[in-house]
Design a protein around this motif. Structure first.
Motif, PDB file in Angstrom:
ATOM      1  N   GLY A 284     -42.923  29.940   6.596  1.00 19.55           N
ATOM      2  CA  GLY A 284     -43.551  30.373   5.365  1.00 19.55           C
ATOM      3  C   GLY A 284     -44.480  29.369   4.729  1.00 19.55           C
ATOM      4  O   GLY A 284     -44.958  29.561   3.618  1.00 19.55           O
ATOM      5  N   ASP A 285     -44.733  28.279   5.405  1.00 27.65           N
ATOM      6  CA  ASP A 285     -45.626  27.262   4.846  1.00 27.65           C
ATOM      7  C   ASP A 285     -47.064  27.756   4.895  1.00 27.65           C
ATOM      8  O   ASP A 285     -47.543  28.210   5.923  1.00 27.65           O
ATOM      9  CB  ASP A 285     -45.488  25.968   5.667  1.00 27.65           C
ATOM     10  CG  ASP A 285     -46.316  24.834   5.092  1.00 27.65           C
ATOM     11  OD1 ASP A 285     -46.468  24.787   3.869  1.00 27.65           O
ATOM     12  OD2 ASP A 285     -46.781  23.989   5.881  1.00 27.65           O
ATOM     13  N   GLN A 286     -47.752  27.632   3.785  1.00 26.45           N
ATOM     14  CA  GLN A 286     -49.137  28.072   3.733  1.00 26.45           C
ATOM     15  C   GLN A 286     -50.056  26.945   4.176  1.00 26.45           C
ATOM     16  O   GLN A 286     -50.037  25.853   3.630  1.00 26.45           O
ATOM     17  CB  GLN A 286     -49.501  28.485   2.301  1.00 26.45           C
ATOM     18  CG  GLN A 286     -48.714  29.689   1.813  1.00 26.45           C
ATOM     19  CD  GLN A 286     -49.036  30.946   2.622  1.00 26.45           C
ATOM     20  OE1 GLN A 286     -50.187  31.193   2.952  1.00 26.45           O
ATOM     21  NE2 GLN A 286     -48.004  31.706   2.956  1.00 26.45           N
ATOM     22  N   GLU A 287     -50.823  27.197   5.214  1.00 27.51           N
ATOM     23  CA  GLU A 287     -51.744  26.193   5.716  1.00 27.51           C
ATOM     24  C   GLU A 287     -52.897  25.983   4.740  1.00 27.51           C
ATOM     25  O   GLU A 287     -53.433  26.934   4.182  1.00 27.51           O
ATOM     26  CB  GLU A 287     -52.316  26.651   7.071  1.00 27.51           C
ATOM     27  CG  GLU A 287     -51.276  26.857   8.155  1.00 27.51           C
ATOM     28  CD  GLU A 287     -50.978  25.585   8.922  1.00 27.51           C
ATOM     29  OE1 GLU A 287     -51.541  24.533   8.555  1.00 27.51           O
ATOM     30  OE2 GLU A 287     -50.190  25.650   9.860  1.00 27.51           O
ATOM     31  N   LEU A 288     -53.244  24.720   4.531  1.00 28.54           N
ATOM     32  CA  LEU A 288     -54.392  24.406   3.691  1.00 28.54           C
ATOM     33  C   LEU A 288     -55.649  24.409   4.539  1.00 28.54           C
ATOM     34  O   LEU A 288     -55.637  23.997   5.690  1.00 28.54           O
ATOM     35  CB  LEU A 288     -54.196  23.021   3.053  1.00 28.54           C
ATOM     36  CG  LEU A 288     -53.007  22.876   2.092  1.00 28.54           C
ATOM     37  CD1 LEU A 288     -52.912  21.420   1.630  1.00 28.54           C
ATOM     38  CD2 LEU A 288     -53.150  23.808   0.906  1.00 28.54           C
TER      39      LEU A 288
ATOM     40  N   PRO B  97     -41.416  18.315   3.236  1.00 29.26           N
ATOM     41  CA  PRO B  97     -40.216  19.023   3.704  1.00 29.26           C
ATOM     42  C   PRO B  97     -40.542  20.126   4.714  1.00 29.26           C
ATOM     43  O   PRO B  97     -39.787  20.340   5.676  1.00 29.26           O
ATOM     44  CB  PRO B  97     -39.633  19.602   2.410  1.00 29.26           C
ATOM     45  CG  PRO B  97     -40.072  18.646   1.345  1.00 29.26           C
ATOM     46  CD  PRO B  97     -41.455  18.217   1.763  1.00 29.26           C
ATOM     47  N   GLN B  98     -41.671  20.839   4.515  1.00 33.10           N
ATOM     48  CA  GLN B  98     -42.056  21.877   5.478  1.00 33.10           C
ATOM     49  C   GLN B  98     -42.378  21.277   6.845  1.00 33.10           C
ATOM     50  O   GLN B  98     -42.001  21.828   7.874  1.00 33.10           O
ATOM     51  CB  GLN B  98     -43.263  22.657   4.948  1.00 33.10           C
ATOM     52  CG  GLN B  98     -42.967  23.512   3.735  1.00 33.10           C
ATOM     53  CD  GLN B  98     -43.187  22.753   2.439  1.00 33.10           C
ATOM     54  OE1 GLN B  98     -43.306  21.524   2.426  1.00 33.10           O
ATOM     55  NE2 GLN B  98     -43.238  23.492   1.332  1.00 33.10           N
ATOM     56  N   ASP B  99     -43.084  20.141   6.843  1.00 36.64           N
ATOM     57  CA  ASP B  99     -43.409  19.478   8.103  1.00 36.64           C
ATOM     58  C   ASP B  99     -42.151  19.020   8.824  1.00 36.64           C
ATOM     59  O   ASP B  99     -42.024  19.171  10.040  1.00 36.64           O
ATOM     60  CB  ASP B  99     -44.319  18.271   7.855  1.00 36.64           C
ATOM     61  CG  ASP B  99     -45.690  18.672   7.384  1.00 36.64           C
ATOM     62  OD1 ASP B  99     -46.160  19.745   7.798  1.00 36.64           O
ATOM     63  OD2 ASP B  99     -46.299  17.914   6.609  1.00 36.64           O
TER      64      ASP B  99
END
Length: 345
Positions: free
Chosen positions: A177-181, A121-123
């Motif tokens: 606000g998506d946290q990058e891995l 969903p973030q992508d």
């Protein structure tokens, strides 16, 4: 025969150079401490958009005749058309192939089951945001091609400013606000035994591959221009149908490579970032140095491009953007071809 041989040689050179380029640009993103998505939307997109941007720049700034300047305007419109149809279709097709071979890791942004969305969903939210940005700029760009007024050329500066805002936002990491891995990168091809590689090696591999991609793309386009008459194709068909695909080959190749590596997030980001460059920088140049008036063929290309983006946005909003539906975007390019041929007669 030599033209066909050079065509194949250039295509192979572009693919192999893109292999090295995507490898280097990921390390460059790590060195610059930018997010994974910004690697695709900014760093990779800037490099792969170079061939078509230079075509537009040379044509509109140094072109000595209206016909030469029209080539630049056509390139500014042809690039977004190919990206919104053929490039996305190639990505969808590669996702289908990769999933059938079970090559995409479960934790990747694209690692969903065959009937589910292309990414998380973030992508999808991030991709939808980029497509809305593009569509808004593109509508203004096309509208300006239908009218004439005294200060229109100066509006080209607004397109440069728009890309500057987009660049700043992407480099800051966006606001989703998506946290990058943390992603483990493959060894730098130039220094495979050094981890992490030296900065000079990362820069050298990035710049050298960019030069090769640029030169091979230019030679590829020239071979298409030569082959067109041999096949009995009008110059207008070559310019509007074949040349844009040639100049967008780096983005298409990058998408294929990244999906094959299980990095669909980067593939989609590269395409959407290149589309933002195409919507702003070449358009700004065209407005500054040409009358920027559209004929029927350019209007038709604009209609298909907007249809492609609306199609993708509709599917993303309904959360139904699957690899198969993404691959179906290529049908719109066939629609463009079918509608263009009567216009050029």
């Amino acid at each position: 025969m030599i033209h066909f041989v050079l065509l194949v040689v250039c295509a192979v050179a572009i693919y192999l150079s893109c292999e090295w380029f995507v490898n280097a640009v990921e390390w460059l993103g790590r060195r610059l401490n930018v997010g994974q998505v910004a690697v695709g939307t900014i760093l990779a997109a800037f490099g792969t958009a170079l061939p078509e941007s230079v075509v537009t720049f040379v044509a509109v700034v140094f072109g000595s005749s209206p016909e030469q300047k029209d080539i630049g305007v056509g390139a500014a419109m042809g690039g977004p058309l190919v990206l919104s149809t053929v490039a996305y279709a190639a990505t969808g097709a590669m996702l289908l192939v990769a999933r059938r071979k079970r090559q995409i890791p479960a934790g990747d942004a694209s690692g969903t089951s065959g009937k589910r969305e292309v990414g998380t969903p973030q992508d999808m939210a991030r991709l939808a945001r980029d497509q809305r940005w593009f569509l808004a700029v593109f509508v203004v760009k096309v509208s300006l091609g239908l009218v004439a007024f005294a200060f229109k050329p100066w509006l080209g500066l607004l397109f440069f400013a728009t890309y500057a805002v987009y660049f700043w936002r992407e480099m800051r990491g966006g606001d989703d606000g998506d946290q990058e891995l943390e992603v483990k990168l493959e060894p730098l091809k130039l220094r495979p035994r050094t981890d992490p590689p030296e900065t000079w090696a990362v820069l050298a591999q990035t710049l050298v591959t960019l030069v090769i991609i640029f030169l091979a793309s230019q030679v590829f386009v020239k071979q298409l221009d030569a082959i067109g008459p041999l096949l009995g194709l009008p110059a207008a068909v070559t310019a509007l149908l074949l040349s844009p695909i040639a100049t967008e080959l780096p983005e298409i190749m990058n998408a294929i490579i990244w999906v094959r590596q299980g990095k669909a997030r980067l593939a989609l980001a590269n395409i959407s970032g290149a589309m933002m460059i195409q919507a702003t920088v070449p358009s700004g140049l065209g407005l500054l140095f040409t009358p920027w008036r559209f004929d029927a063929s350019l209007i038709w290309s604009a209609v298909i491009t907007m249809a492609g983006i609306v199609y993708l946005l509709t599917l993303m909003r309904a959360r139904k953007l699957t690899p198969g539906r993404l691959a179906s975007a290529g049908v719109l390019y066939l629609v463009f071809v079918a509608g263009l041929l009567p216009i050029l007669r």
